[in-house]
Design an enzyme around this catalytic site. Structure first.
Site, mmCIF file in Angstrom:
data_model
loop_
_atom_site.group_PDB
_atom_site.id
_atom_site.type_symbol
_atom_site.label_atom_id
_atom_site.label_comp_id
_atom_site.label_asym_id
_atom_site.label_seq_id
_atom_site.Cartn_x
_atom_site.Cartn_y
_atom_site.Cartn_z
ATOM 1 N N PHE A 134 -54.254 -46.782 -56.442
ATOM 2 C CA PHE A 134 -52.905 -45.669 -56.160
ATOM 3 C C PHE A 134 -51.784 -46.305 -56.935
ATOM 4 C CE2 PHE A 134 -49.645 -43.773 -53.953
ATOM 5 C CZ PHE A 134 -50.318 -42.759 -53.681
ATOM 6 N N ASP A 220 -48.849 -53.319 -60.888
ATOM 7 C CA ASP A 220 -48.369 -52.299 -59.645
ATOM 8 C C ASP A 220 -48.214 -53.236 -58.726
ATOM 9 O OD1 ASP A 220 -47.582 -50.638 -57.859
ATOM 10 O OD2 ASP A 220 -49.036 -49.115 -58.678
ATOM 11 N N LYS A 249 -40.952 -49.803 -53.022
ATOM 12 C CA LYS A 249 -41.132 -49.922 -51.257
ATOM 13 C C LYS A 249 -40.325 -50.958 -50.927
ATOM 14 C CE LYS A 249 -45.435 -47.721 -50.648
ATOM 15 N NZ LYS A 249 -46.475 -47.421 -51.607
HETATM 16 C C1 LIG Z 1 -46.811 -46.359 -52.588
HETATM 17 C C2 LIG Z 1 -47.225 -46.850 -53.807
HETATM 18 C C3 LIG Z 1 -46.852 -46.107 -54.981
HETATM 19 C C4 LIG Z 1 -46.358 -44.949 -54.959
HETATM 20 O O1 LIG Z 1 -44.800 -45.305 -54.468
HETATM 21 P P1 LIG Z 1 -43.968 -44.007 -54.012
HETATM 22 O O2 LIG Z 1 -42.518 -44.494 -53.630
HETATM 23 O O3 LIG Z 1 -44.623 -43.383 -52.810
HETATM 24 O O4 LIG Z 1 -44.038 -43.020 -54.967
HETATM 25 C C5 LIG Z 1 -47.320 -46.487 -56.361
HETATM 26 N N1 LIG Z 1 -48.377 -47.782 -56.338
HETATM 27 C C6 LIG Z 1 -48.445 -48.306 -55.091
HETATM 28 C C7 LIG Z 1 -49.608 -49.742 -55.348
HETATM 29 C C8 LIG Z 1 -48.127 -47.956 -53.801
HETATM 30 O O5 LIG Z 1 -48.677 -48.632 -52.731
#
Ligand SMILES: *Cc1c(COP(=O)(O)O)cnc(C)c1O
Length: 399
Positions: A134, A220, A249
């Site tokens: 994700f 990420d 986040k």
């Molecule tokens: C939440 C998340 C995203 C996307 O972040 P948003 O602020 O919701 O756009 C991307 N990568 C990972 C691993 C995430 O947990």
């Protein structure tokens, strides 16, 4: 009309909402409009690292709020510089580009990777990602997010994307050989993909392969970062050094903030005009970011949370020992935990709703995995209460 009905009437229904209307937050708790208290193991998906209404966060909000909230990126932004200096000090030698969100961090990485590709004469093209990864929901990022419900049939970029299975280093090398990708992007612990931690060995081998084939190694850390797994970034536990780190986040202490940290050899890939945004980094978000890091590191919260997380893991493993037929595995690291249940999606949804009714907020991912993302300020007593509540519901199921 009540708030739930007004929500349905006024706001597009892109989220499956839980019917709770929050009035206030306090430490590890959220309190709804009826005064009911919920212990927050959700933290708005790994955002509220310091819990709710942390006094130092509130103080920074006031102090920065009284100075200025927004300036332009053509002027020097002191809170942003201080935060960038700290982030670099805590990770790799390089520089920071700030964004407002996680998906925008992914977009920035995609543009940087493209620049890298072009500069290298387009011999290397495309990005390798993991199955069930994700990386966000914007049109660039969804192609890298390997979840059918997310990418659907939306149009995407023409950048080639290759998918590989976690822990399969041979498959990865085949992709490197056959397609010569420009970059590899992975979460050190897959979050939405079901809390799947990558082994240290695999990460080390991945780094070696990336170096051998000249592939940019991008991590990420949007969910795993900012102390959640016991080190500032999760990749650090494998002793590797990425070329690009994505963060968001937890970094803004509850306000939108994200970005990428780019290793020195690649910082010149972005030149004036190549990328930009009006808001990021909001001086207010950046000021909160500095406060988050101060509490986490100077006040010793990250260290303390490692001990509390150990208790969480011991208790969860004890629970698994009691209910091996219901709990398939406990996975993740530190304060990022998945309780993988053998139950079906409907039963897990029921447990989530029962817990909510008892006053515990937990997330469910991949339908049968209860995801715990508590604030790093959570106490041992609070953890014990959640474990007792889960145990109660598994007891009921056994009868
Ligand atoms: C939440 C998340 C995203 C996307 O972040 P948003 O602020 O919701 O756009 C991307 N990568 C990972 C691993 C995430 O947990």
């Amino acid at each position: 009309m009540d708030w739930i009905k007004r929500d349905q009437k006024a706001i597009m229904s892109t989220y499956n909402r839980l019917p709770v209307t929050i009035a206030k937050g306090e430490g590890s708790y959220l309190i709804d409009v009826e005064g009911k208290k919920y212990l927050d193991f959700f933290t708005g998906l790994a955002v509220n690292i310091l819990g709710h209404s942390h006094p130092k966060i509130v103080q920074t909000l006031k102090e920065q709020g009284e100075k200025f909230l927004h300036i332009s990126n053509v002027f020097i932004n002191q809170p942003a510089i201080m935060l960038a200096e700290r982030l670099v000090e805590l990770s790799i030698d390089g520089k920071v580009f700030f964004t407002n969100s996680g998906a925008e961090a992914t977009e920035a990485a995609i543009k940087l990777i493209h620049k890298h590709s072009v500069q290298a004469g387009q011999h290397q093209k495309g990005i390798v990602v993991l199955e069930k990864s994700f990386h966000g929901r914007t049109l660039g990022a969804i192609k890298l997010t390997r979840q059918p419900g997310v990418y659907q049939d939306f149009p995407t970029t023409n950048i080639p994307v290759y998918e590989t299975k976690p822990e399969d280093i041979e498959e990865l090398e085949l992709i490197f050989k056959e397609h010569q990708p420009a970059a590899l992007l992975m979460e050190p612990i897959l979050g939405s993909g079901g809390i799947v931690p990558l082994s240290k060995n695999y990460l080390k081998e991945v780094q070696a392969l990336c170096r051998q084939y000249g592939v940019l190694l991008c991590m990420d850390e949007i969910q795993t970062g900012i102390g959640r797994t016991g080190t500032f970034f999760a990749y650090q536990q494998a002793g590797i050094e990425p070329d690009v780190i994505l963060f968001a986040k937890g970094v803004g202490g509850g306000l939108p903030l994200g970005g990428i940290i780019v290793a020195d050899p690649y910082v010149k890939l972005f030149q004036p005009g190549d990328h930009g945004t009006t808001f990021a980094p909001s001086p207010l978000s950046a000021a909160l970011g500095n406060t988050v890091l101060e509490v986490l590191l100077e006040d010793g919260l990250m260290k303390k949370s490692v001990e509390v997380a150990e208790k969480l893991w011991t208790d969860l493993e004890g629970l698994q020992g009691k209910f091996p037929h219901y709990i398939e595995s406990i996975r993740g690291k530190g304060m990022m935990v998945g309780i993988a249940l053998t139950l079906d999606a409907k039963q897990v949804k029921v447990i989530q709703k029962q817990l909510l009714h008892d006053g515990y907020m937990v997330d469910v991912t991949q339908q049968t995995i209860i995801r715990l993302l508590p604030p790093l300020t959570i106490s041992i007593a609070e953890i014990e209460r959640l474990i007792t509540a889960i145990q109660g519901h598994l007891d009921e199921l056994s009868q």
